[in-house]
Design an enzyme around this catalytic site. Structure first.
Site, short mmCIF file in Angstrom:
data_model
loop_
_atom_site.label_atom_id
_atom_site.label_comp_id
_atom_site.label_asym_id
_atom_site.label_seq_id
_atom_site.Cartn_x
_atom_site.Cartn_y
_atom_site.Cartn_z
CD GLU A 26 -1.23 -0.18 3.72
OE1 GLU A 26 -2.26 -0.86 3.55
OE2 GLU A 26 -0.94 0.34 4.80
CG HIS A 86 -2.86 0.52 7.76
ND1 HIS A 86 -2.75 -0.28 6.65
CD2 HIS A 86 -3.71 -0.11 8.59
CE1 HIS A 86 -3.49 -1.36 6.82
NE2 HIS A 86 -4.09 -1.29 7.99
#
Lengths: 292, 385
Positions: free
Chosen positions: A211, A249
């Site tokens: 990511e 995150h």
């Protein structure tokens, strides 16, 4: 077969009597994981799981009494760094930290300390690992993966489940799935896991799920081009993410010009990795590489 | 979380870092009084949490208390990059001989803090990094040992600091390191660190970012949070432990897990749609949290359709369904919803939603296609059986 964990792993749960810890201990046990002990300071002497698993006051006592060699941590963020230090000092060599939200300066100190001790930490802020049919350490739902020959490594949780499920729907099995977590400071990175998969004779092909944020994927690409002979299929989340915003995150943020999905995809493609446009497509891309 | 210049400098001063004399003003009369106290010549600085304040005209020199009052009125009426100026810092004006840069941040790749310094201060450090990276000196700090004196001295030498300033510089570097560790900062920065005509070293500007994950042990910093920089929905989301970021599209998204939430936004875009937001309900979200999430998504009037994508693991799909039903009865949304539930208790969840007039999907691709079609008016409730 597998990397990191298998049916012989002797697993200890730190925070076993907590809300998350007790729920997932049941799930791990039901999956067949060899849970040998739990630790909750102040609850030593109790038993959990209908008297099948003893609880100890410290990791040291638990490890001495049960021969535990893997620890999984479910304690809250403010206590988690201490739990990792405790496991490392008790001689546990493989620690999975599921806990999310640990301060980054704490993690820098933890990582520095562990590097000197030759202890492997996976996480924090990760779903753990799953060797289908043998052992699950952490929170990955066991029923969404079949045993097989694809190694999966990921920075994400539910996104990984999506990929595992897509593989299962195509009848494709997994050797081991490792979630390395979404934090900026990780115990284990893509390269560590790629090298284990490359050396594992039962892993035929590898799925890498990355990511935005940091340059873990770019470094993985460089490693793949030099050291990985097995086919790799990738997916990178965050093509549509705006710069400067933390996408959930702690580590998922595009800072300046670094960390964009595009940059990572280009680096991986240049290293011969086939990139899926969406998680379900990963299964289609990996299928041709598998000998039946 | 970012701190204002005046907040950062007040903290710096507590750790022995010299700062200019100055005070915060909320109106022009206060600014005038402060200028009088400081002896007339002052700098008026807008306190907003964006870069480029100077270029936007938010930092001005006033030669007299009257001029200070005038400029304060002007700056307090400004919007800088969309942020209203509510406070100004009135600092003594100093004669600058040299401008330096010094800061500490986390280096993700080296997995430790790094102290950076440059003989060229006063400009954007990222600009220097792009233009001439060799002008930035970097010293990596062992997080278990801390900054050592020899490291600060090495930096002083590397940025050509005359010997008579070494001692002061080392004490400033040490102070900065202590600010960084005691406040769980992710960035502390003095830019510029100046040498004045009368041979003093001063932190003319200051910047601090603090690790949100560490705020539990810094209640004093939590109180300093400036909510102006965040969209109201983002503030509301944080109350419920939801991670929400507003974007510009029309398809509202509710997903469990940050990675999957990003992947869901990506696939919407891949199919020609535009996501209205990033929203991660987190692991194990209960009905209350789900209902709050839906309310927040629907508070964006541009949202034409909501895509709910839940891969149940710790999160139970029946619990999510309960939250959706709860929110529906409360907000009565006018927009259609596309729902995909997979994993833990998905069957139960689907049954609960069967009578709620929702568009359902089996796969992520199907869910994205349907949501995009609805957002473009190509699919609506009439297509439901």
């Amino acid at each position: 077969m597998s990397i990191l964990i298998n049916r012989r792993s002797r697993v200890l749960v730190q925070g076993i009597t907590g809300h998350e810890g007790s729920f997932h201990t049941q799930q791990m046990y039901a999956y067949g994981t060899n849970i040998v002990a739990g630790v909750t300071p102040g609850k030593g002497g109790e038993w959990v799981l209908d008297g099948k698993v003893p609880v100890f006051d410290s990791v040291k006592i638990a490890a001495e009494a049960t021969g535990a060699d893997v620890s999984v941590i479910f304690v809250p963020a403010r206590f988690a760094p201490d739990a990792i230090f405790e496991a490392a000092d008790a001689g546990i060599q493989l620690i999975f930290c599921i806990t999310e939200g640990i301060p980054i300066q704490d993690m820098m100190r933890v990582r520095r300390y562990l590097d000197q001790k030759q202890v492997r930490l996976v996480g924090p802020n990760c779903p753990g690992a799953l060797t289908p049919g043998e052992c699950k350490v952490g929170i990955i739902p066991g029923n969404i993966a079949l045993p097989g020959n694809v190694g999966v490594v990921s920075r994400s949780g539910t996104l990984t489940y999506e990929v595992l499920y897509a593989l299962k729907l195509k009848g494709i099995g997994v050797s081991t799935c490792v979630g390395i977590g979404g934090d900026p400071i990780q115990g284990t990175d893509f390269i560590d896991v790629l090298s284990l998969f490359e050396a594992d004779p039962y892993t035929e092909a590898i799925v890498l799920i990355g990511e935005i944020g940091g340059n873990n994927e770019e470094r993985a690409a460089e490693y793949i081009s030099r050291h990985v002979t097995k086919p790799v299929v990738g997916f990178i989340a965050g093509r549509s993410a705006p710069p400067g915003k933390r996408m959930g995150h702690a580590g998922a943020i595009i800072e300046g010009r670094a960390g964009t999905a595009e940059h990572k995809i280009n680096a991986l493609e240049a290293a011969g990795v086939r990139i899926a446009e969406h998680p379900e497509q990963v299964a289609e891309l990996i299928e041709p590489y598998l000998g039946k | 979380m970012n701190l204002h210049e005046y907040q950062s400098k007040q903290i710096f001063a507590r750790f022995g870092i010299p700062i200019p004399r100055g005070k915060v003003a909320l109106n022009s009369t206060e600014a005038k009084h402060i200028a009088e106290e400081l002896g007339g010549k002052v700098v008026i600085k807008a306190q907003v949490l964006v870069g480029g304040r100077g270029k936007a005209g938010g930092i001005r020199l006033a030669r007299s208390p009257e001029e200070a009052e005038e400029l304060a009125t002007f700056i307090l009426g400004m919007d800088i990059k969309g942020l209203p100026v509510r406070k100004i810092l009135v600092d003594e004006a100093v004669n600058i001989e040299r401008e330096l840069y010094v800061g500490i941040t986390n280096d993700r790749n080296a997995r430790c803090p790094v102290m950076m310094a440059s003989a060229e201060g006063g400009v954007d450090i990222e600009e220097i990094a792009r233009r001439s990276p060799e002008k930035i000196v970097k010293v990596y700090i062992d997080p278990l040992i801390g900054l050592r004196d020899y490291q600060s001295r090495d930096i002083a030498v590397a940025i050509d600091l005359p010997r008579e300033y070494w001692k002061t510089f080392m004490s400033i570097a040490e102070g900065l390191w202590r600010v960084y560790t005691t406040h769980d900062a992710t960035l502390v920065e003095i830019n510029p660190l100046v040498i004045t005509a009368d041979k003093r070293m001063l932190a003319l500007d200051g910047k601090m970012s603090v690790d949100d994950n560490a705020l539990f042990r810094h209640p004093d910093l939590v109180e300093m949070r400036d909510l102006d920089v965040e969209a109201p929905a983002e503030v509301e989301a944080r109350k419920y432990g939801l991670s929400y970021i507003k974007l510009d599209g029309e398809i509202g998204c509710m997903v469990n897990g940050a990675g999957l939430a990003m992947a869901t936004m990506d696939i919407i875009k891949l199919h020609g749609g535009e996501p209205a937001n990033f929203l991660d309900i987190g692991g194990g979200a209960g009905a209350d949290k789900v209902a709050a999430a839906l309310r927040i998504i629907l508070s964006d009037s541009r949202v034409k359709v909501v895509l709910i994508n839940i891969f149940g693991g710790i999160t139970r799909c029946d619990e999510v369904a309960r939250g959706i039903l709860g929110a529906l009865s409360e907000v009565r949304p006018q927009v259609p919803m596309v729902v995909r539930l997979v994993g833990t208790n998905a069957e139960e969840g689907r049954k609960m939603l069967a009578d709620a007039h929702m568009i359902t999907a089996e796969t992520l691709v199907e869910a994205a296609r349907k949501a995009v079609a609805v957002s473009k008016g190509e699919l609506g409730y009439e297509h439901l059986d």
